[in-house]
Design an enzyme around this catalytic site. Structure first.
Site, PDB file in Angstrom:
ATOM      1  N   ILE A  12      -4.221 -13.903 -16.555  1.00  7.52           N
ATOM      2  CA  ILE A  12      -4.655 -15.098 -15.825  1.00  7.52           C
ATOM      3  C   ILE A  12      -5.220 -16.138 -16.798  1.00  7.52           C
ATOM      4  CG2 ILE A  12      -6.199 -15.968 -14.014  1.00  7.52           C
ATOM      5  CD1 ILE A  12      -5.950 -13.147 -12.697  1.00  7.52           C
ATOM      6  N   TYR A 141     -16.443  -1.037 -11.671  1.00  4.93           N
ATOM      7  CA  TYR A 141     -15.805  -2.367 -11.730  1.00  4.93           C
ATOM      8  C   TYR A 141     -16.347  -3.274 -10.631  1.00  4.93           C
ATOM      9  CZ  TYR A 141     -12.030  -5.826 -11.405  1.00  4.93           C
ATOM     10  OH  TYR A 141     -11.307  -6.989 -11.345  1.00  4.93           O
ATOM     11  N   ILE A 201       5.964   5.206  -5.047  1.00 11.04           N
ATOM     12  CA  ILE A 201       5.031   4.652  -4.066  1.00 11.04           C
ATOM     13  C   ILE A 201       3.974   5.710  -3.793  1.00 11.04           C
ATOM     14  CG2 ILE A 201       4.760   4.000  -1.632  1.00 11.04           C
ATOM     15  CD1 ILE A 201       7.345   2.449  -1.822  1.00 11.04           C
TER      16      ILE A 201
END
Ligand code: UD2
Length: 304
Positions: A12, A141, A201
């Site tokens: 980012i 976090y 998945i």
């Protein structure tokens, strides 16, 4: 203007850097290159790079000299890594933010934009998430991101340092590194399909996420840096949309012309079932709304 972008060699941060340069500004990057890459940094005379760590206050002070505004993107972004090493998370993800705020206050910086996370909401069931809802940080976090957000608000109220906290949901786009199993799911699925590998998945694939394209995240940051009523507040950065992981993989397979044949494995510990944002606060206070439709974002990513 001169901007400091921490984590400017990362996913980012490098997109924010690119945008600031395109707008004619000077950018100083502070990055310890633990996950950031030199090749992510635009080649420009207007970029200065400091290899260093936000956890080190002296380094942060040196990076802050003559800076007008800060985009604080540097973090240990892997949630499992912070579960394995809470002290490292505290040093980088919390104290790193306080170092930025303290150095910014003394350097007379105008405004600091902080990269927070949807992780602060934890697994509370009520959807869509609004910024004034209860939070439930469940990992180092999330704890450190939430504590950092509180620090941002305290610095605004105590010292008048303008701060804006942006709670990113699931961001995707070019330069997201697929190399860790905890990288963004879109970068992983895309990389697997490109290399003829079968995607995995976790769980039944019916968990849902709110995916937002990185250019929209950059725009939210830019608006946060100028909006008059933004300081002292937190904003969800997302689209408000919802997509299951099964639907996500089907869409990517369709675009790439490949069959949908994932292997299913047990769900990840602590995986959140549904995550979706209410983005009305960002609309109201930042005048921001996402502009890149999900499939258009995927196409841009695959063309990049
Ligand atoms: C996102 C953020 C994380 C934190 C969290 C807060 C990313 C990359 N991570 O974690 O930093 O802010 O939100 O809630 O944005 N999955 C698969 N197969 C794979 C990889 C992932 O099925 O190969 C699943 C995974 O189990 C999860 C979903 O895809 O249900 C999204 O995974 P992710 O790692 O991209 O992001 P998430 O939401 O766990």
């Amino acid at each position: 203007m001169r901007y400091l972008v921490t984590g400017g060699a990362g996913f980012i941060g490098s997109h924010i850097t690119e945008r600031l340069l395109a707008d004619g500004h000077q950018v100083r990057i502070l990055d310890n290159f633990s996950t950031g890459k030199h090749e992510n940094i635009p080649d420009s005379a207007d970029v200065e790079v400091i290899a260093g760590d936000v956890g080190d206050y002296d380094t942060v002070c040196a990076a802050m000299a003559q800076v007008d505004m800060v985009f604080h993107e540097a973090a240990i972004a892997s949630v499992p890594e912070t579960v394995g090493n809470p002290l490292a998370s505290e040093r980088v993800n919390y104290r790193g933010t306080v170092n930025i705020l303290e150095a910014a206050r003394h350097a007379g910086v105008q405004r600091v934009m902080f990269a927070c996370s949807a992780a602060v909401y934890g697994d509370l069931p009520e959807l869509p998430k609004r910024e004034d809802m209860p939070v439930k940080p469940m990992t180092p976090y999330a704890i450190d991101k939430l504590a950092s957000e509180h620090a941002c608000q305290a610095y605004y109220h105590l010292y008048g340092l303008e701060t804006v906290s942006l709670r990113y949901f699931n961001v995707f786009g070019p330069r997201q590194d697929p190399s860790s199993p905890y990288s963004g799911v879109i970068s992983i699925f895309s990389d697997f399909l490109n290399h003829g590998k079968q995607p995995t998945i976790y769980g039944d694939g019916e968990q849902t996420r709110d995916f937002v394209y990185v250019a929209d995240v950059v725009e939210a940051n830019i608006r946060a840096s100028t909006a008059s009523e933004a300081p002292g507040r937190s904003f969800n950065v997302a689209t408000g949309g919802t997509l299951s992981i099964n639907e996500l993989l089907k869409t990517i397979c369709d675009i790439k012309g490949q069959p949908f044949s994932p292997q299913y494995k047990p769900g990840r510990d602590g995986d959140i079932k549904h995550s979706r944002a209410d983005i009305s606060a960002a609309r109201e206070y930042l005048g921001w709304q996402p502009t890149v439709a999900f499939e258009d974002g995927l196409l841009k990513l695959f063309e990049a």
